[in-house]
Design a protein around this motif. Structure first.
Motif, PDB file in Angstrom:
ATOM      1  N   LEU A 215       0.775  -1.258   0.085  1.00  9.52           N
ATOM      2  CA  LEU A 215      -0.005   0.011   0.014  1.00  9.52           C
ATOM      3  C   LEU A 215       0.825   1.317  -0.222  1.00  9.52           C
ATOM      4  O   LEU A 215       0.557   2.403  -0.735  1.00  9.52           O
ATOM      5  CB  LEU A 215      -0.942  -0.113   1.219  1.00  9.52           C
ATOM      6  CG  LEU A 215      -1.997  -1.139   1.222  1.00  9.52           C
ATOM      7  CD1 LEU A 215      -2.744  -1.213   2.355  1.00  9.52           C
ATOM      8  CD2 LEU A 215      -3.278  -0.897   0.009  1.00  9.52           C
ATOM      9  N   MET A 216       2.038   1.174   0.656  1.00 10.55           N
ATOM     10  CA  MET A 216       2.813   2.345   0.793  1.00 10.55           C
ATOM     11  C   MET A 216       3.705   2.705  -0.440  1.00 10.55           C
ATOM     12  O   MET A 216       3.625   3.917  -1.001  1.00 10.55           O
ATOM     13  CB  MET A 216       3.843   2.159   2.003  1.00 10.55           C
ATOM     14  CG  MET A 216       4.731   3.453   2.206  1.00 10.55           C
ATOM     15  SD  MET A 216       6.048   2.996   3.492  1.00 10.55           S
ATOM     16  CE  MET A 216       5.130   2.651   4.755  1.00 10.55           C
ATOM     17  N   PHE A 217       4.323   1.707  -1.110  1.00 13.95           N
ATOM     18  CA  PHE A 217       5.119   1.813  -2.305  1.00 13.95           C
ATOM     19  C   PHE A 217       4.207   1.914  -3.531  1.00 13.95           C
ATOM     20  O   PHE A 217       4.790   2.374  -4.580  1.00 13.95           O
ATOM     21  CB  PHE A 217       6.149   0.716  -2.512  1.00 13.95           C
ATOM     22  CG  PHE A 217       7.093   1.180  -1.193  1.00 13.95           C
ATOM     23  CD1 PHE A 217       8.415   1.806  -1.510  1.00 13.95           C
ATOM     24  CD2 PHE A 217       7.096   0.470   0.222  1.00 13.95           C
ATOM     25  CE1 PHE A 217       9.318   2.070  -0.668  1.00 13.95           C
ATOM     26  CE2 PHE A 217       8.030   0.740   1.164  1.00 13.95           C
ATOM     27  CZ  PHE A 217       9.499   1.500   0.635  1.00 13.95           C
ATOM     28  N   ARG A 218       3.090   1.408  -3.740  1.00 13.75           N
ATOM     29  CA  ARG A 218       2.454   1.010  -4.808  1.00 13.75           C
ATOM     30  C   ARG A 218       1.183   2.069  -4.849  1.00 13.75           C
ATOM     31  O   ARG A 218       0.654   2.107  -6.000  1.00 13.75           O
ATOM     32  CB  ARG A 218       2.148  -0.434  -5.050  1.00 13.75           C
ATOM     33  CG  ARG A 218       3.186  -1.185  -5.075  1.00 13.75           C
ATOM     34  CD  ARG A 218       2.832  -2.610  -5.522  1.00 13.75           C
ATOM     35  NE  ARG A 218       3.863  -3.699  -5.158  1.00 13.75           N
ATOM     36  CZ  ARG A 218       4.135  -4.694  -5.331  1.00 13.75           C
ATOM     37  NH1 ARG A 218       2.975  -5.380  -6.274  1.00 13.75           N
ATOM     38  NH2 ARG A 218       4.957  -5.699  -5.172  1.00 13.75           N
ATOM     39  N   LEU A 219       0.655   2.337  -3.886  1.00  9.15           N
ATOM     40  CA  LEU A 219      -0.458   3.420  -3.707  1.00  9.15           C
ATOM     41  C   LEU A 219      -0.262   4.637  -3.366  1.00  9.15           C
ATOM     42  O   LEU A 219      -0.495   5.848  -3.723  1.00  9.15           O
ATOM     43  CB  LEU A 219      -1.628   2.792  -3.191  1.00  9.15           C
ATOM     44  CG  LEU A 219      -3.075   3.501  -3.064  1.00  9.15           C
ATOM     45  CD1 LEU A 219      -3.381   3.370  -4.152  1.00  9.15           C
ATOM     46  CD2 LEU A 219      -3.913   2.665  -2.171  1.00  9.15           C
ATOM     47  N   LEU A 220       0.300   4.750  -1.924  1.00  8.51           N
ATOM     48  CA  LEU A 220       0.318   6.026  -1.229  1.00  8.51           C
ATOM     49  C   LEU A 220       1.487   7.009  -1.717  1.00  8.51           C
ATOM     50  O   LEU A 220       1.349   8.003  -2.097  1.00  8.51           O
ATOM     51  CB  LEU A 220       0.575   5.847   0.284  1.00  8.51           C
ATOM     52  CG  LEU A 220      -0.520   5.092   0.807  1.00  8.51           C
ATOM     53  CD1 LEU A 220      -0.287   4.748   2.397  1.00  8.51           C
ATOM     54  CD2 LEU A 220      -1.914   5.801   0.629  1.00  8.51           C
ATOM     55  N   ILE A 221       2.659   6.336  -1.693  1.00  5.82           N
ATOM     56  CA  ILE A 221       3.847   7.237  -2.236  1.00  5.82           C
ATOM     57  C   ILE A 221       3.652   7.543  -3.776  1.00  5.82           C
ATOM     58  O   ILE A 221       3.962   8.654  -4.179  1.00  5.82           O
ATOM     59  CB  ILE A 221       5.052   6.644  -2.112  1.00  5.82           C
ATOM     60  CG1 ILE A 221       5.473   6.238  -0.675  1.00  5.82           C
ATOM     61  CG2 ILE A 221       6.335   7.116  -2.775  1.00  5.82           C
ATOM     62  CD1 ILE A 221       6.847   5.602  -0.412  1.00  5.82           C
ATOM     63  N   PRO A 222       3.292   6.778  -4.714  1.00  8.77           N
ATOM     64  CA  PRO A 222       3.062   7.237  -6.122  1.00  8.77           C
ATOM     65  C   PRO A 222       2.012   8.418  -6.383  1.00  8.77           C
ATOM     66  O   PRO A 222       1.965   9.179  -7.213  1.00  8.77           O
ATOM     67  CB  PRO A 222       2.517   6.054  -6.751  1.00  8.77           C
ATOM     68  CG  PRO A 222       2.931   4.800  -6.239  1.00  8.77           C
ATOM     69  CD  PRO A 222       2.951   5.228  -4.705  1.00  8.77           C
ATOM     70  N   ILE A 223       0.995   8.370  -5.155  1.00  8.57           N
ATOM     71  CA  ILE A 223       0.401  10.054  -5.187  1.00  8.57           C
ATOM     72  C   ILE A 223       1.182  11.176  -5.075  1.00  8.57           C
ATOM     73  O   ILE A 223       0.857  12.262  -5.743  1.00  8.57           O
ATOM     74  CB  ILE A 223      -0.552   9.896  -4.034  1.00  8.57           C
ATOM     75  CG1 ILE A 223      -1.622   8.775  -4.278  1.00  8.57           C
ATOM     76  CG2 ILE A 223      -1.459  11.086  -3.867  1.00  8.57           C
ATOM     77  CD1 ILE A 223      -2.686   8.569  -3.190  1.00  8.57           C
ATOM     78  N   LEU A 224       2.418  10.913  -4.583  1.00  8.27           N
ATOM     79  CA  LEU A 224       3.333  12.194  -4.360  1.00  8.27           C
ATOM     80  C   LEU A 224       4.224  12.213  -5.551  1.00  8.27           C
ATOM     81  O   LEU A 224       5.153  12.951  -5.621  1.00  8.27           O
ATOM     82  CB  LEU A 224       4.032  12.173  -3.197  1.00  8.27           C
ATOM     83  CG  LEU A 224       3.289  11.928  -1.822  1.00  8.27           C
ATOM     84  CD1 LEU A 224       4.248  11.701  -0.642  1.00  8.27           C
ATOM     85  CD2 LEU A 224       2.562  12.996  -1.658  1.00  8.27           C
ATOM     86  N   ARG A 225       3.888  11.395  -6.704  1.00  7.79           N
ATOM     87  CA  ARG A 225       4.730  11.143  -7.934  1.00  7.79           C
ATOM     88  C   ARG A 225       6.077  10.827  -7.844  1.00  7.79           C
ATOM     89  O   ARG A 225       7.065  11.313  -8.579  1.00  7.79           O
ATOM     90  CB  ARG A 225       4.572  12.781  -8.577  1.00  7.79           C
ATOM     91  CG  ARG A 225       3.190  13.366  -9.103  1.00  7.79           C
ATOM     92  CD  ARG A 225       3.167  14.546  -9.672  1.00  7.79           C
ATOM     93  NE  ARG A 225       1.940  14.958 -10.303  1.00  7.79           N
ATOM     94  CZ  ARG A 225       1.971  16.076 -11.040  1.00  7.79           C
ATOM     95  NH1 ARG A 225       2.650  16.740 -11.220  1.00  7.79           N
ATOM     96  NH2 ARG A 225       0.502  16.326 -11.479  1.00  7.79           N
ATOM     97  N   LEU A 226       6.220  10.119  -6.503  1.00  2.00           N
ATOM     98  CA  LEU A 226       7.569   9.269  -6.532  1.00  2.00           C
ATOM     99  C   LEU A 226       7.216   8.013  -6.865  1.00  2.00           C
ATOM    100  O   LEU A 226       6.217   7.408  -6.517  1.00  2.00           O
ATOM    101  CB  LEU A 226       7.738   9.588  -4.926  1.00  2.00           C
ATOM    102  CG  LEU A 226       8.020  11.059  -4.591  1.00  2.00           C
ATOM    103  CD1 LEU A 226       8.125  10.985  -2.971  1.00  2.00           C
ATOM    104  CD2 LEU A 226       9.325  11.420  -5.181  1.00  2.00           C
ATOM    105  N   HIS A 227       8.332   7.224  -7.444  1.00  2.00           N
ATOM    106  CA  HIS A 227       8.101   6.111  -8.039  1.00  2.00           C
ATOM    107  C   HIS A 227       9.487   5.176  -7.306  1.00  2.00           C
ATOM    108  O   HIS A 227      10.318   5.055  -8.288  1.00  2.00           O
ATOM    109  CB  HIS A 227       8.127   5.951  -9.407  1.00  2.00           C
ATOM    110  CG  HIS A 227       6.736   6.486  -9.892  1.00  2.00           C
ATOM    111  ND1 HIS A 227       5.542   5.976  -9.853  1.00  2.00           N
ATOM    112  CD2 HIS A 227       6.586   7.790 -10.400  1.00  2.00           C
ATOM    113  CE1 HIS A 227       4.785   6.934 -10.407  1.00  2.00           C
ATOM    114  NE2 HIS A 227       5.370   7.828 -10.808  1.00  2.00           N
TER     115      HIS A 227
END
Length: 510
Positions: free
Chosen positions: A92-104
């Motif tokens: 959830l953190m790396f595939r949903l929440l962090i991508p919201i911040l345009r970080l991959h």
């Protein structure tokens, strides 16, 4: 805070968590997991698997299991549910929440966080079980040494993966060429780098292997757009000026604005070489979509061909000048006559055939068969039956005999101009020795059929030949070991040999 007793740690944990916070936590986790399941197709399988394991373990914990087996199952379920929830929240953190911040972030960071979470969950369970964590710190050096030795390959892949990420050697989406393999990087995890090829193949390369070996990142240049230079080769006849070819091709490609072909740098055409009857050219263009290299190459070739055809220019194939000489009848006749004379000369050196006249020599010469041998070839086997004679033109041969006790003995060495096998030709007897080529040998072979017609027409030749054979047999007897002959054995006289020759060639029937 005082440690809980080892026996009641599970009940204490469940009584605290199950009646409130754990149920809420699982519900929130399930909600976010459903959202991730809907938005990320590539994460559906691991999310569903992890969440399903967590729910199953929670149901198992809620059952009123008794006895030793029940306690073991509940404790195992507590361990597994924590691991499953850690895995779900890492996704959830790396595939949903962090991508919201345009970080991959890369997959390897997710794997490291999951590993740290697993270790932390293990320490929590050990503390609740009453284990003093200070003992673990005391023995950490020994544990670290043991783990480093037993997991050196795993640690090597992990460190190699971190190296690839931290120095920005490879990014997700890069096209990599390693050996003959070309593929796009789709994942870099703690163990390996995953490539997808244009053939719809998924290739897994251990990180340590990728770091230790040379590889190329296609189309990647610092401060420039992603594009890869391609080469298209074609040939044109020498009659056309190179400047004309280059102008026609470059003008056509630059005006066409082909998809997948970069506008800068522009496509260029260069003269590469002069070869067999044509000039060799190359078109260089920069490919922007690395997944469509073959297709774009085909489009560029099509435009090159069309541009050349519009200007009445044609591609060329290799051209060779082949010189052919037609032999006239006089030349062929002279060559055959020369070969015939050489064979007649070879026949005249055979003492056995000294009674033949010129016409008979020519007849035999025309029937001779050229027979070459190389060093080590067995020309004749002792005891074998073969109705022909060999005339040596060049080389050397060895004559060996096998004694009754099995030993082999060298009895003679024959050189160019010699002949052997006369008894097999004239009487049909088996070979008295084994003949082996000492060097490369060229022979002419005379068969029984070639000699029979002459003997039928001139029966008196049998007597001349028989006397010569008797002399040859006497000479050969002196060279042979005595162990091959009995005391009663003797060289057959002329009359006996005449009868053998006549019977073998069927002269008595004529």
């Amino acid at each position: 805070m005082e440690s809980l007793p080892a026996v009641g740690w599970l009940e204490s944990l469940m009584s605290i968590a199950w009646h409130g916070s754990l149920a809420l936590f699982v519900g929130v986790t399930a909600l976010f997991a459903a959202l991730l399941y809907a938005l990320r197709r590539d994460s559906r399988t691991p999310v569903a698997r992890s969440l399903g394991i967590a729910l199953f373990c929670l149901l198992l914990i809620n059952f009123n299991l008794t006895g030793v087996v029940g306690q073991v199952l509940r404790q195992a379920a507590v361990v597994v549910v924590g691991l499953a929830l850690i895995r779900v929240w890492a996704m959830l953190m790396f595939r949903l929440l962090i991508p919201i911040l345009r970080l991959h972030p890369s997959r390897i960071l997710e794997d490291i966080v999951v590993a740290i979470g697993y270790v932390g969950w293990g320490l929590v369970l050990l503390r609740l079980a009453g284990l003093d964590l200070s003992h673990i710190v005391t023995t950490s050096a020994v544990i670290t040494a043991v783990l480093a030795f037993s997991m050196q390959d795993t640690l090597g892949n992990l460190l190699a993966g971190l190296t690839l990420q931290f120095d920005n050697s490879v990014d997700i989406g890069d096209w990599v060429k390693a050996g003959d393999l070309i593929g796009r990087v789709v994942e870099i995890n703690w163990r390996a780098t995953v490539l997808e090829t244009r053939n719809w193949e998924t290739v897994v390369i251990p990180n340590s292997v990728l770091v230790k070996n040379h590889f190329s990142i296609l189309g990647k240049r610092h401060g420039a757009d992603r594009q890869w230079r391609r080469w298209i080769w074609f040939n044109i006849n020498w009659e056309t000026l190179p400047t004309q070819i280059i102008s026609v091709v470059e003008h056509s490609l630059r005006e066409a604005q082909l998809p997948g072909v970069a506008q800068s740098p522009e496509p260029s055409c260069i003269l590469m070489a002069f070869e067999n009857g044509f000039s060799r050219y190359a078109v260089r263009y920069w490919l922007t979509d690395l997944s469509a290299d073959d297709y774009t190459d085909s489009v560029v070739r099509t435009h090159i061909d069309a541009a050349l055809r519009r200007h009445n220019l044609r591609m060329a194939s290799p051209f060779f000048n082949v010189l052919t000489i037609k032999e006239n009848e006089k030349y062929i006749e002279a060559r055959m006559k020369r070969h015939l004379e050489e064979r007649v000369l070879a026949l005249r050196k055979v003492e056995l055939l000294s009674g033949l006249n010129d016409e008979e020599m020519v007849i035999l010469a025309d029937r001779l068969k050229f027979t070459p041998f190389v060093t080590g070839d067995i020309i004749m086997h002792q005891g074998a039956v073969a109705h022909w004679l060999y005339i040596m033109l060049s080389g050397e041969v060895e004559v060996w005999v096998t004694l009754p006790d099995g030993r082999r003995k060298l009895v003679d060495v024959l050189k160019a101009g010699s002949f052997f096998g006369e008894m097999g030709l004239m009487t049909g007897e088996s070979r008295s020795g084994t003949v082996i080529a000492r060097s490369n040998v060229e022979c002419l072979r005379l068969d029984k059929e070639a000699f029979q017609a002459i003997l039928v027409s001139r029966k008196e030749l049998a007597e001349t030949i028989s006397s010569i054979l008797a002399e040859r047999l006497e000479e050969r007897r002196r060279k042979m070991p005595e162990a091959l002959f009995d005391e009663t054995d003797g060289v057959p006289h002329g009359g006996e040999l005449v009868e053998r020759i006549r019977n073998f060639f069927g002269l008595n029937k004529h």
